[in-house]
Design a protein around this motif. Structure first.
Motif, PDB file in Angstrom:
ATOM      1  N   HIS A 129       0.844  -1.200   0.000  1.00  0.00           N
ATOM      2  CA  HIS A 129       0.000   0.000   0.000  1.00  0.00           C
ATOM      3  C   HIS A 129       0.876   1.245   0.000  1.00  0.00           C
ATOM      4  N   LEU A 130       0.315   2.325  -0.452  1.00  0.00           N
ATOM      5  CA  LEU A 130       1.000   3.611  -0.524  1.00  0.00           C
ATOM      6  C   LEU A 130       0.908   4.282   0.837  1.00  0.00           C
ATOM      7  N   SER A 131       2.037   4.457   1.498  1.00  0.00           N
ATOM      8  CA  SER A 131       2.026   5.053   2.830  1.00  0.00           C
ATOM      9  C   SER A 131       1.834   6.563   2.744  1.00  0.00           C
ATOM     10  N   LEU A 132       1.400   7.139   3.839  1.00  0.00           N
ATOM     11  CA  LEU A 132       1.220   8.581   3.926  1.00  0.00           C
ATOM     12  C   LEU A 132       2.548   9.296   3.690  1.00  0.00           C
TER      13      LEU A 132
ATOM     14  N   CYS B 291      -2.004   0.413  -5.328  1.00  0.00           N
ATOM     15  CA  CYS B 291      -1.510   0.449  -3.954  1.00  0.00           C
ATOM     16  C   CYS B 291      -2.111   1.606  -3.143  1.00  0.00           C
ATOM     17  N   PHE B 292      -3.088   2.316  -3.700  1.00  0.00           N
ATOM     18  CA  PHE B 292      -3.798   3.358  -2.950  1.00  0.00           C
ATOM     19  C   PHE B 292      -5.024   2.731  -2.292  1.00  0.00           C
TER      20      PHE B 292
ATOM     21  N   ALA C  20     -10.201   8.514  -2.962  1.00  0.00           N
ATOM     22  CA  ALA C  20      -9.481   9.112  -4.090  1.00  0.00           C
ATOM     23  C   ALA C  20      -9.904  10.558  -4.293  1.00  0.00           C
ATOM     24  N   GLU C  21     -11.208  10.828  -4.234  1.00  0.00           N
ATOM     25  CA  GLU C  21     -11.715  12.198  -4.391  1.00  0.00           C
ATOM     26  C   GLU C  21     -11.222  13.105  -3.264  1.00  0.00           C
TER      27      GLU C  21
ATOM     28  N   LEU D  11      -9.764  -1.176   0.839  1.00  0.00           N
ATOM     29  CA  LEU D  11     -11.102  -0.599   0.887  1.00  0.00           C
ATOM     30  C   LEU D  11     -11.968  -1.148  -0.246  1.00  0.00           C
ATOM     31  N   PRO D  12     -13.264  -1.263  -0.008  1.00  0.00           N
ATOM     32  CA  PRO D  12     -14.170  -1.613  -1.112  1.00  0.00           C
ATOM     33  C   PRO D  12     -14.138  -0.509  -2.171  1.00  0.00           C
TER      34      PRO D  12
END
Length: 179
Positions: A79-82, A125-126, A139-140, A130-131
């Motif tokens: 996953h893409l970390s903060l 990876c974002f 994303a938004e 999540l569903p």
């Protein structure tokens, strides 16, 4: 917008986009005509319309392809970390200042939002756990925030250092700057 692989069409696409950016340096967006773009690119109006259909699509092409933000481009992590997102976006803003400045000067920076939201939603990876519907909201949300940060950074004259910009992005995305 043309998405094929024909080499001639792809070359025309590049010529049109390059000509448009050159014109945008010299002429306000609202004053740039399709005819002027075609003349500068050395293509016919028919070619222009078969490849881009509109000036807006050239901007989206620039933002989505040539000057795109690609979070987790290699996606070597699950996953893409903060932290990674904050570093990558800070680098993107610094690297793409010229294009972003043109968008701000021509009051078309809002188009960046669409490219960012699509980029995040399509990034595997974002928020992978999540569903799909929740990923759209995420994303938004992130796209709006990051678009706004880029707009303020450019509008305020790029006064922050790269480290200061990173700290702002990281703290806002992490929720620590809010209270």
């Amino acid at each position: 917008m043309y998405k094929g692989t024909n080499k001639t069409a792809l070359a025309s696409k590049k010529h049109i986009a390059d000509a448009f950016l050159k014109l945008l340096h010299e002429t306000p967006y609202s004053d740039i005509s399709i005819s002027a773009i075609c003349k500068a690119a050395g293509v016919s109006r028919q070619t222009f319309y078969s490849i881009f259909e509109s000036k807006e699509n050239i901007i989206l092409f620039e933002l989505c392809f040539k000057n795109s933000f690609q979070p987790g481009a290699e996606c070597k992590k699950p996953h893409l970390s903060l932290e990674d997102l904050s570093h990558e976006y800070t680098h993107y803003i610094i690297e793409k200042q010229e294009v972003l400045t043109l968008l701000v000067q021509n009051d078309i920076i809002y188009m960046m939002h669409k490219s960012l939201s699509e980029t995040f939603f399509n990034c595997v990876c974002f928020q992978p756990n999540l569903p799909e519907e929740q990923r759209m909201y995420a994303a938004e949300f992130v796209a709006c925030g990051l678009f706004g940060i880029a707009k303020v950074y450019i509008t305020e004259g790029k006064k922050l250092s790269q480290d200061e910009l990173y700290e702002i992005i990281h703290s806002l995305l992490g929720g620590t700057a809010l209270g």
